[in-house]
Scaffold this motif. Structure first.
Motif, PDB file in Angstrom:
ATOM      1  N   GLU A  99      -4.395  32.106 -20.731  1.00 44.29           N
ATOM      2  CA  GLU A  99      -3.636  31.799 -21.949  1.00 44.29           C
ATOM      3  C   GLU A  99      -2.153  32.072 -21.756  1.00 44.29           C
ATOM      4  O   GLU A  99      -1.301  31.273 -22.193  1.00 44.29           O
ATOM      5  N   TRP A 100      -1.807  33.165 -21.095  1.00 45.70           N
ATOM      6  CA  TRP A 100      -0.397  33.486 -20.863  1.00 45.70           C
ATOM      7  C   TRP A 100       0.269  32.455 -19.960  1.00 45.70           C
ATOM      8  O   TRP A 100       1.450  32.164 -20.109  1.00 45.70           O
ATOM      9  N   MET A 101      -0.502  31.904 -19.015  1.00 45.04           N
ATOM     10  CA  MET A 101       0.047  30.843 -18.174  1.00 45.04           C
ATOM     11  C   MET A 101       0.249  29.571 -19.003  1.00 45.04           C
ATOM     12  O   MET A 101       1.249  28.858 -18.838  1.00 45.04           O
ATOM     13  N   ARG A 102      -0.670  29.286 -19.894  1.00 45.58           N
ATOM     14  CA  ARG A 102      -0.587  28.047 -20.679  1.00 45.58           C
ATOM     15  C   ARG A 102       0.495  28.091 -21.744  1.00 45.58           C
ATOM     16  O   ARG A 102       1.163  27.086 -22.007  1.00 45.58           O
ATOM     17  N   ASN A 103       0.677  29.264 -22.383  1.00 45.74           N
ATOM     18  CA  ASN A 103       1.591  29.311 -23.527  1.00 45.74           C
ATOM     19  C   ASN A 103       3.019  29.692 -23.161  1.00 45.74           C
ATOM     20  O   ASN A 103       3.873  29.810 -24.036  1.00 45.74           O
ATOM     21  N   GLY A 104       3.284  29.895 -21.873  1.00 44.19           N
ATOM     22  CA  GLY A 104       4.649  30.159 -21.443  1.00 44.19           C
ATOM     23  C   GLY A 104       5.036  31.623 -21.402  1.00 44.19           C
ATOM     24  O   GLY A 104       6.194  31.939 -21.108  1.00 44.19           O
ATOM     25  N   THR A 105       4.098  32.541 -21.698  1.00 44.48           N
ATOM     26  CA  THR A 105       4.401  33.957 -21.505  1.00 44.48           C
ATOM     27  C   THR A 105       4.762  34.201 -20.040  1.00 44.48           C
ATOM     28  O   THR A 105       5.653  34.989 -19.727  1.00 44.48           O
ATOM     29  N   VAL A 106       4.049  33.529 -19.141  1.00 46.61           N
ATOM     30  CA  VAL A 106       4.498  33.393 -17.745  1.00 46.61           C
ATOM     31  C   VAL A 106       5.316  32.108 -17.707  1.00 46.61           C
ATOM     32  O   VAL A 106       4.767  31.012 -17.828  1.00 46.61           O
ATOM     33  N   PRO A 107       6.655  32.212 -17.583  1.00 47.19           N
ATOM     34  CA  PRO A 107       7.530  31.065 -17.871  1.00 47.19           C
ATOM     35  C   PRO A 107       7.204  29.787 -17.106  1.00 47.19           C
ATOM     36  O   PRO A 107       7.298  28.686 -17.656  1.00 47.19           O
ATOM     37  N   HIS A 108       6.826  29.885 -15.842  1.00 47.91           N
ATOM     38  CA  HIS A 108       6.576  28.675 -15.070  1.00 47.91           C
ATOM     39  C   HIS A 108       5.148  28.154 -15.255  1.00 47.91           C
ATOM     40  O   HIS A 108       4.806  27.096 -14.734  1.00 47.91           O
ATOM     41  N   GLY A 109       4.313  28.888 -15.999  1.00 42.59           N
ATOM     42  CA  GLY A 109       2.906  28.543 -16.131  1.00 42.59           C
ATOM     43  C   GLY A 109       2.617  27.163 -16.696  1.00 42.59           C
ATOM     44  O   GLY A 109       1.842  26.395 -16.114  1.00 42.59           O
ATOM     45  N   PRO A 110       3.215  26.796 -17.850  1.00 48.88           N
ATOM     46  CA  PRO A 110       2.897  25.486 -18.424  1.00 48.88           C
ATOM     47  C   PRO A 110       3.203  24.325 -17.495  1.00 48.88           C
ATOM     48  O   PRO A 110       2.456  23.340 -17.455  1.00 48.88           O
ATOM     49  N   GLY A 111       4.279  24.433 -16.720  1.00 46.92           N
ATOM     50  CA  GLY A 111       4.622  23.354 -15.795  1.00 46.92           C
ATOM     51  C   GLY A 111       3.568  23.164 -14.724  1.00 46.92           C
ATOM     52  O   GLY A 111       3.227  22.029 -14.363  1.00 46.92           O
ATOM     53  N   ILE A 112       3.031  24.270 -14.209  1.00 39.63           N
ATOM     54  CA  ILE A 112       2.000  24.177 -13.179  1.00 39.63           C
ATOM     55  C   ILE A 112       0.719  23.589 -13.759  1.00 39.63           C
ATOM     56  O   ILE A 112       0.119  22.667 -13.190  1.00 39.63           O
ATOM     57  N   LEU A 113       0.295  24.091 -14.901  1.00 36.79           N
ATOM     58  CA  LEU A 113      -0.985  23.675 -15.464  1.00 36.79           C
ATOM     59  C   LEU A 113      -0.925  22.291 -16.103  1.00 36.79           C
ATOM     60  O   LEU A 113      -1.972  21.720 -16.430  1.00 36.79           O
ATOM     61  N   ALA A 114       0.271  21.739 -16.263  1.00 37.28           N
ATOM     62  CA  ALA A 114       0.388  20.392 -16.829  1.00 37.28           C
ATOM     63  C   ALA A 114       0.001  19.308 -15.833  1.00 37.28           C
ATOM     64  O   ALA A 114      -0.222  18.161 -16.222  1.00 37.28           O
ATOM     65  N   ASP A 115      -0.078  19.650 -14.558  1.00 37.50           N
ATOM     66  CA  ASP A 115      -0.448  18.664 -13.543  1.00 37.50           C
ATOM     67  C   ASP A 115      -1.869  18.172 -13.818  1.00 37.50           C
ATOM     68  O   ASP A 115      -2.809  18.968 -13.930  1.00 37.50           O
ATOM     69  N   ALA A 116      -2.035  16.867 -13.916  1.00 37.68           N
ATOM     70  CA  ALA A 116      -3.336  16.289 -14.277  1.00 37.68           C
ATOM     71  C   ALA A 116      -4.415  16.565 -13.232  1.00 37.68           C
ATOM     72  O   ALA A 116      -5.615  16.469 -13.533  1.00 37.68           O
ATOM     73  N   ARG A 117      -4.020  16.922 -12.027  1.00 37.66           N
ATOM     74  CA  ARG A 117      -5.005  17.202 -10.977  1.00 37.66           C
ATOM     75  C   ARG A 117      -5.597  18.595 -11.100  1.00 37.66           C
ATOM     76  O   ARG A 117      -6.607  18.903 -10.463  1.00 37.66           O
ATOM     77  N   ALA A 118      -4.977  19.454 -11.918  1.00 32.58           N
ATOM     78  CA  ALA A 118      -5.369  20.857 -12.003  1.00 32.58           C
ATOM     79  C   ALA A 118      -6.265  21.108 -13.203  1.00 32.58           C
ATOM     80  O   ALA A 118      -6.033  20.592 -14.292  1.00 32.58           O
ATOM     81  N   SER A 119      -7.288  21.916 -12.997  1.00 28.10           N
ATOM     82  CA  SER A 119      -8.109  22.400 -14.103  1.00 28.10           C
ATOM     83  C   SER A 119      -8.437  23.858 -13.852  1.00 28.10           C
ATOM     84  O   SER A 119      -8.586  24.290 -12.704  1.00 28.10           O
ATOM     85  N   VAL A 120      -8.513  24.628 -14.941  1.00 24.13           N
ATOM     86  CA  VAL A 120      -8.771  26.062 -14.854  1.00 24.13           C
ATOM     87  C   VAL A 120     -10.062  26.372 -15.588  1.00 24.13           C
ATOM     88  O   VAL A 120     -10.242  25.976 -16.749  1.00 24.13           O
ATOM     89  N   VAL A 121     -10.959  27.070 -14.928  1.00 26.82           N
ATOM     90  CA  VAL A 121     -12.237  27.458 -15.492  1.00 26.82           C
ATOM     91  C   VAL A 121     -12.243  28.966 -15.686  1.00 26.82           C
ATOM     92  O   VAL A 121     -11.950  29.722 -14.747  1.00 26.82           O
ATOM     93  N   ASN A 122     -12.560  29.399 -16.913  1.00 31.77           N
ATOM     94  CA  ASN A 122     -12.649  30.836 -17.194  1.00 31.77           C
ATOM     95  C   ASN A 122     -14.065  31.303 -16.861  1.00 31.77           C
ATOM     96  O   ASN A 122     -15.005  31.076 -17.620  1.00 31.77           O
ATOM     97  N   ALA A 123     -14.232  31.916 -15.701  1.00 32.97           N
ATOM     98  CA  ALA A 123     -15.558  32.345 -15.253  1.00 32.97           C
ATOM     99  C   ALA A 123     -15.410  33.338 -14.114  1.00 32.97           C
ATOM    100  O   ALA A 123     -14.338  33.467 -13.509  1.00 32.97           O
ATOM    101  N   ASP A 124     -16.479  34.038 -13.845  1.00 30.47           N
ATOM    102  CA  ASP A 124     -16.564  34.886 -12.662  1.00 30.47           C
ATOM    103  C   ASP A 124     -16.756  33.985 -11.442  1.00 30.47           C
ATOM    104  O   ASP A 124     -17.587  33.084 -11.455  1.00 30.47           O
ATOM    105  N   ILE A 125     -15.999  34.231 -10.377  1.00 29.69           N
ATOM    106  CA  ILE A 125     -16.036  33.328  -9.236  1.00 29.69           C
ATOM    107  C   ILE A 125     -17.417  33.286  -8.592  1.00 29.69           C
ATOM    108  O   ILE A 125     -17.882  32.226  -8.164  1.00 29.69           O
TER     109      ILE A 125
END
Length: 222
Positions: A99-125
């Motif tokens: 969430e912090w990456m998506r909402n900009g709390t980590v400033p560069h986060g939204p730019g990275i996650l906006a790439d259509a090739r990227a997806s993030v799964v919330n799970a234990d690896i």
């Protein structure tokens, strides 16, 4: 140098905290700590970026990449910088960090996650690998600092034979598994050799908290 807390979350695994360091001579630095342990920051990204680049060079066509651990996004960012990559799936257990990456709390986060090739799964690896049905050309595991230096004790499963076997099965022919470690891990190397038949240790110079260190890549090819 002033340091202030900008985000904190209590999870089943403990505290996840972001801090911002400010100085008169440098841009603000965002720092990630888990259970009080320094994990990474935005000032020193050598280990993430360089090691991801080395891993990508091991595969002729890294079309589909699976990354274990989002961190502050630098491994994903480097993977997405490779034009050969068509899909990058990141598995991250800490939902607040996503969430912090998506909402900009980590400033560069939204730019990275906006790439259509990227997806993030919330799970234990370990669970995500066990349940995965797709195949990957490259599996990158940057979950913590390696066996014996775990952010959380549950991560021990990442370095065991059952998990490594599942990783092997997910790889496409010629695909590569790469595991990060901040120190030599002979037992991990032996386990990977047992599963894959052969495996390799590579040492690389990096910066960690402004100190020259060596990081290790453990890699095996299907």
């Amino acid at each position: 140098m002033e340091s202030i807390e900008i985000a904190r979350a209590e999870t089943d695994r403990g505290d996840v905290v972001l801090r911002r360091r400010r100085s008169a001579t440098a841009a603000d630095v965002v720092e990630l700590r888990v259970n009080g342990v320094f994990v990474m920051d935005t000032a020193e990204t050598t280990s993430e970026i360089e090691l991801a680049a080395r891993a990508l060079d091991l595969v002729d066509t890294p079309t589909a990449v699976l990354i274990g651990g989002l961190g502050l996004g630098f491994t994903l960012q480097r993977v997405l910088a490779d034009a050969r990559v068509e899909q990058a799936v990141v598995v991250e257990i800490e939902e607040p960090l996503i969430e912090w990456m998506r909402n900009g709390t980590v400033p560069h986060g939204p730019g990275i996650l906006a790439d259509a090739r990227a997806s993030v799964v919330n799970a234990d690896i370990a669970m995500a690998i066990a349940e995965a049905r797709s195949s990957y050309d490259l599996v990158l595991l940057d979950v913590d600092n390696g066996p014996g230096y775990l952010v959380h004790e549950d991560n021990e499963a990442v370095y065991e034979e059952e998990f490594l076997l599942r990783c092997r099965d997910l790889l496409s022919p010629g695909g590569v598994l790469v595991v990060w470690s901040a120190h030599p891990a002979p037992e991990l190397l032996a386990a990977m050799r047992g599963v894959f038949g052969t495996a390799e240790e590579q040492a690389h110079d990096v910066l960690l908290q402004e100190r020259p260190e060596q990081y290790y890549l453990y890699l095996a090819r299907r």
